[in-house]
Design an enzyme around this catalytic site. Structure first.
Site, PDB file in Angstrom:
ATOM      1  N   SER A 117     -12.991  10.544   1.075  1.00  0.00           N
ATOM      2  CA  SER A 117     -12.981  11.135   2.414  1.00  0.00           C
ATOM      3  C   SER A 117     -13.064  12.656   2.335  1.00  0.00           C
ATOM      4  CB  SER A 117     -11.695  10.754   3.151  1.00  0.00           C
ATOM      5  OG  SER A 117     -11.613   9.365   3.304  1.00  0.00           O
TER       6      SER A 117
HETATM    7  N1  SAH Z   1      -9.481   6.877   0.841  1.00  0.00           N
HETATM    8  C1  SAH Z   1     -10.283   6.769  -0.342  1.00  0.00           C
HETATM    9  C2  SAH Z   1     -11.539   5.944  -0.207  1.00  0.00           C
HETATM   10  C3  SAH Z   1     -12.185   5.836   1.133  1.00  0.00           C
HETATM   11  S1  SAH Z   1     -13.696   4.868   1.123  1.00  0.00           S
HETATM   12  C4  SAH Z   1     -10.637   8.150  -0.860  1.00  0.00           C
HETATM   13  O1  SAH Z   1     -10.647   9.104  -0.104  1.00  0.00           O
HETATM   14  O2  SAH Z   1     -10.924   8.250  -2.064  1.00  0.00           O
HETATM   15  C5  SAH Z   1     -13.017   3.311   1.649  1.00  0.00           C
HETATM   16  C6  SAH Z   1     -12.516   2.467   0.527  1.00  0.00           C
HETATM   17  O3  SAH Z   1     -12.096   1.229   1.100  1.00  0.00           O
HETATM   18  C7  SAH Z   1     -13.544   2.107  -0.539  1.00  0.00           C
HETATM   19  O4  SAH Z   1     -13.069   2.469  -1.791  1.00  0.00           O
HETATM   20  C8  SAH Z   1     -13.707   0.598  -0.411  1.00  0.00           C
HETATM   21  O5  SAH Z   1     -13.956  -0.031  -1.654  1.00  0.00           O
HETATM   22  C9  SAH Z   1     -12.375   0.196   0.192  1.00  0.00           C
HETATM   23  N2  SAH Z   1     -12.348  -1.078   0.915  1.00  0.00           N
HETATM   24  C10 SAH Z   1     -13.181  -1.524   1.887  1.00  0.00           C
HETATM   25  N3  SAH Z   1     -12.808  -2.757   2.297  1.00  0.00           N
HETATM   26  C11 SAH Z   1     -11.694  -3.094   1.571  1.00  0.00           C
HETATM   27  C12 SAH Z   1     -10.853  -4.219   1.544  1.00  0.00           C
HETATM   28  N4  SAH Z   1     -11.051  -5.309   2.314  1.00  0.00           N
HETATM   29  N5  SAH Z   1      -9.809  -4.213   0.690  1.00  0.00           N
HETATM   30  C13 SAH Z   1      -9.578  -3.148  -0.122  1.00  0.00           C
HETATM   31  N6  SAH Z   1     -10.360  -2.065  -0.151  1.00  0.00           N
HETATM   32  C14 SAH Z   1     -11.406  -2.013   0.698  1.00  0.00           C
END
Ligand code: SAH
Length: 281
Positions: free
Chosen positions: A116
């Site tokens: 993010s």
């Molecule tokens: N907040 C994190 C990543 C944000 S991107 C950062 O800033 O680094 C959103 C993340 O949600 C991704 O890594 C994706 O793999 C995860 N995601 C999406 N659906 C998901 C689910 N059902 N369970 C666990 N993770 C999930």
């Protein structure tokens, strides 16, 4: 590419002035599709112009200090604690090599996900700050790079408990390596911070209930297990919606009832299944 939305009449995110991208590609599976996700649309569209030169200046400690100073200057960060934590945890250790670590933009991290934008991390930390005091428990769903999970660990300390969950095993491995290189490493080593592979829509029951729950991907509705795992008196921050998304703040009252308010409009990758995500949604 399936759909596009015009956000800002000028500019690209990589020009001298920093503004919204001209187009957001909705759920496009190309490598660039995720680069403008996980951001606050109102902060990212027009009113706010960060000068790239200022924001990019320096690397390591000067870079992250510059990033935090700019977030303070533009009114994103008002909390001293949040400023300290974001300065302490070096975003440069969490973005792919060669990316602009200290520019206020999301960065693709592979697997159709992004880290993010710093303003989004700061916003969520401030919204959750009262539930991130030493000794408290936090759950980070969609932990991705582990940056925000690491910030939570610094805030709740060794007496607290922080859990990150992501459904992409490679991202969880990467987040562990990132944390190991950072000032949050000792929490991982001593066990007050852990990162797991799992479907975040189910939460992580083992350490529930949580004072703070952060969801880093947009859900179409609030997953019931996350509500169940929120402590009375606790707070959840979750982007809700598909194309048009809003960042919701959910407070659970002591009697178990909930109060919801909308913080702002945002654009996040979806909270979905692994197959959908890897297939490009
Ligand atoms: N907040 C994190 C990543 C944000 S991107 C950062 O800033 O680094 C959103 C993340 O949600 C991704 O890594 C994706 O793999 C995860 N995601 C999406 N659906 C998901 C689910 N059902 N369970 C666990 N993770 C999930």
């Amino acid at each position: 590419m399936r759909a596009q939305v015009l956000l800002c009449p000028t500019i690209t995110a990589y020009g001298r002035l920093y503004c919204a991208p001209r187009r957001l590609h909705r759920y496009n599976s190309s490598s660039s599709s995720s680069q403008f996700l996980n951001l606050n649309l109102s902060r990212f569209s027009g009113a706010l112009f960060f000068h790239m030169e200022q924001f990019q200046s320096g690397t390591g400690s000067s870079g992250k200090r510059g990033m935090v100073e700019n977030l303070k200057r533009y009114g994103v960060i008002s909390s001293k604690r949040v400023a300290q934590v974001m300065e302490a945890l070096d975003r440069g250790l969490f973005v792919p090599v060669g990316s602009s670590a200290y520019v206020d933009t999301p960065v693709p991290i592979g697997y159709n996900a992004t880290i993010s934008a710093p303003h989004m991390h700061a916003t969520c930390l401030q919204l959750l700050e009262d539930k991130l005091h030493p000794g408290m428990r936090a759950l980070d769903v969609g932990s991705g790079t582990g940056y925000l999970t690491g910030c939570f660990a610094l805030m709740v300390g060794a007496e607290g408990r922080v859990v990150g969950v992501d459904h992409i095993p490679e991202l969880v491995d990467m987040s562990i390596k990132n944390i190991e290189k950072s000032v949050a490493a000792s929490f991982l080593k001593k066990g007050s911070l852990s990162l797991h592979v799992g479907d975040g829509r189910k939460g992580w029951q083992e350490f529930a209930p949580y004072d703070a729950i952060h969801v880093g991907a947009a859900a179409s509705e609030i997953p019931q297990p996350l509500l169940d795992q929120l402590k009375p008196g606790g707070r959840m921050v979750i982007p809700l919606g598909t194309y048009f998304q809003e960042l919701k703040v959910i407070d659970k009252n002591e009697d178990g009832s909930i109060k919801v308010h909308t913080e702002t409009s945002v654009r996040y990758v979806p909270l979905t299944s692994r197959v959908e995500q890897l297939g490009g949604f």
